[in-house]
Design a protein around this motif. Structure first.
Motif, short mmCIF file in Angstrom:
data_model
loop_
_atom_site.label_atom_id
_atom_site.label_comp_id
_atom_site.label_asym_id
_atom_site.label_seq_id
_atom_site.Cartn_x
_atom_site.Cartn_y
_atom_site.Cartn_z
N TYR A 174 0.91 -1.63 -0.13
CA TYR A 174 0.02 0.19 0.28
C TYR A 174 1.15 1.16 0.27
CZ TYR A 174 -4.01 -2.77 1.69
OH TYR A 174 -5.05 -3.87 1.31
N ARG A 175 1.81 1.44 0.45
CA ARG A 175 3.54 2.32 1.27
C ARG A 175 3.51 2.70 -0.46
NH1 ARG A 175 1.38 4.79 5.09
NH2 ARG A 175 0.98 4.07 6.95
N GLU A 176 3.73 1.72 -1.14
CA GLU A 176 4.58 1.91 -2.46
C GLU A 176 3.62 2.52 -3.37
OE1 GLU A 176 5.63 -2.55 -3.27
OE2 GLU A 176 7.82 -2.26 -1.62
N ARG A 177 2.41 1.58 -3.28
CA ARG A 177 1.44 1.77 -3.95
C ARG A 177 1.51 3.55 -4.19
NH1 ARG A 177 1.60 0.82 -8.34
NH2 ARG A 177 -0.61 1.42 -8.84
N ALA A 178 1.61 4.06 -2.80
CA ALA A 178 0.90 6.00 -2.95
C ALA A 178 2.58 6.26 -3.25
CB ALA A 178 0.99 5.84 -1.19
N GLU A 179 3.51 6.12 -3.10
CA GLU A 179 4.93 6.68 -3.53
C GLU A 179 3.93 6.99 -4.64
OE1 GLU A 179 7.86 4.60 -1.69
OE2 GLU A 179 7.26 5.30 -0.14
N GLN A 180 4.28 5.61 -5.02
CA GLN A 180 3.74 5.56 -7.56
C GLN A 180 3.00 6.65 -7.17
OE1 GLN A 180 5.76 4.20 -9.39
NE2 GLN A 180 4.53 5.59 -10.48
N ALA A 181 1.10 6.93 -6.81
CA ALA A 181 0.49 7.70 -7.04
C ALA A 181 1.38 9.09 -7.43
CB ALA A 181 -0.52 7.72 -6.52
N GLN A 182 1.91 9.25 -6.01
CA GLN A 182 2.60 10.53 -5.71
C GLN A 182 3.13 11.15 -6.79
OE1 GLN A 182 1.80 13.02 -3.63
NE2 GLN A 182 2.88 14.27 -4.80
N ARG A 183 4.32 9.82 -7.25
CA ARG A 183 5.17 10.49 -8.73
C ARG A 183 4.80 10.54 -9.66
NH1 ARG A 183 7.77 6.46 -5.75
NH2 ARG A 183 7.04 4.71 -7.47
N ASP A 184 3.45 9.89 -9.56
CA ASP A 184 2.67 10.04 -10.99
C ASP A 184 1.83 11.51 -11.14
OD1 ASP A 184 2.84 7.55 -12.43
OD2 ASP A 184 0.83 6.46 -11.49
N ALA A 185 1.39 11.77 -10.41
CA ALA A 185 1.03 13.23 -10.01
C ALA A 185 1.58 14.06 -10.23
CB ALA A 185 -0.13 13.25 -8.29
N ASP A 186 3.16 14.12 -9.52
CA ASP A 186 4.19 14.76 -9.43
C ASP A 186 4.36 15.27 -11.46
OD1 ASP A 186 4.39 15.28 -7.30
OD2 ASP A 186 5.92 13.72 -6.65
N GLN A 187 3.88 13.97 -11.99
CA GLN A 187 4.61 14.52 -13.08
C GLN A 187 3.10 14.67 -14.23
OE1 GLN A 187 5.92 10.23 -14.26
NE2 GLN A 187 7.88 10.89 -13.42
N ALA A 188 2.11 14.75 -13.71
CA ALA A 188 1.13 14.40 -14.83
C ALA A 188 0.70 16.57 -15.06
CB ALA A 188 -0.56 15.05 -14.00
N THR A 189 0.48 16.70 -15.69
CA THR A 189 0.57 17.83 -16.69
C THR A 189 -1.01 18.39 -16.91
OG1 THR A 189 0.28 17.75 -18.69
CG2 THR A 189 2.21 17.28 -18.27
N LEU A 190 -2.14 17.40 -16.81
CA LEU A 190 -3.04 18.12 -16.75
C LEU A 190 -4.17 17.83 -15.05
CD1 LEU A 190 -4.68 15.93 -19.81
CD2 LEU A 190 -4.20 18.29 -19.81
N ASP A 191 -4.93 19.04 -14.48
CA ASP A 191 -4.85 19.04 -12.68
C ASP A 191 -5.79 17.83 -12.88
OD1 ASP A 191 -3.17 21.49 -13.29
OD2 ASP A 191 -5.54 22.97 -13.16
N ASN A 192 -7.25 17.84 -13.98
CA ASN A 192 -7.91 16.30 -13.16
C ASN A 192 -7.04 15.08 -13.03
OD1 ASN A 192 -7.42 16.43 -16.25
ND2 ASN A 192 -9.65 15.01 -16.68
N VAL A 193 -6.24 15.05 -14.04
CA VAL A 193 -5.15 13.49 -13.52
C VAL A 193 -4.23 13.59 -12.44
CG1 VAL A 193 -3.56 12.47 -14.61
CG2 VAL A 193 -5.40 12.76 -16.42
N ARG A 194 -3.97 14.90 -12.35
CA ARG A 194 -3.13 15.06 -11.29
C ARG A 194 -3.95 15.41 -9.64
NH1 ARG A 194 -2.08 20.51 -11.96
NH2 ARG A 194 -0.06 19.60 -13.41
N GLU A 195 -5.14 14.97 -10.04
CA GLU A 195 -6.00 14.70 -8.73
C GLU A 195 -6.47 13.92 -8.73
OE1 GLU A 195 -8.13 15.93 -4.90
OE2 GLU A 195 -6.93 17.42 -6.67
N ARG A 196 -6.65 13.09 -10.16
CA ARG A 196 -7.05 11.88 -9.55
C ARG A 196 -5.83 11.23 -8.93
NH1 ARG A 196 -7.74 9.70 -14.78
NH2 ARG A 196 -5.21 9.12 -14.81
N HIS A 197 -4.49 11.24 -9.23
CA HIS A 197 -3.85 10.50 -9.06
C HIS A 197 -3.90 11.20 -7.03
CE1 HIS A 197 -2.44 8.94 -12.58
NE2 HIS A 197 -1.83 9.74 -12.82
#
Length: 71
Positions: free
Chosen positions: A7-30
């Motif tokens: 679960y912690r690894e998935r949370a970290e990956q979601a944070q990395r994905d959010a950091d790389q997202a260029t669209l606000d809605n995608v960032r928010e989803r992550h």
């Protein structure tokens, strides 16, 4: 604890994905996913701690009962 680590690894990956997202809605989803993974990890840790506490209490009660019966 493997589940909590997952679960912690998935949370970290979601944070990395959010950091790389260029669209606000995608960032928010992550970020929502990150928060959900963190919540699941916290709950899983709570279950583990509660289970360990209950097992320790049962073991102590068993030892106490055994000692009383030995007397």
């Amino acid at each position: 604890m493997a589940t909590v680590s997952f679960y912690r690894e998935r949370a970290e990956q979601a944070q990395r994905d959010a950091d790389q997202a260029t669209l606000d809605n995608v960032r928010e989803r992550h970020l929502v996913a990150r928060d959900t993974w963190i919540d699941m990890a916290d709950k899983a840790e709570g279950v583990i701690l509660t289970r360990e506490k209950n097992e320790a209490e049962k073991a102590a009660a068993y030892i106490e009962t055994s000692l009383l019966q030995a007397v």
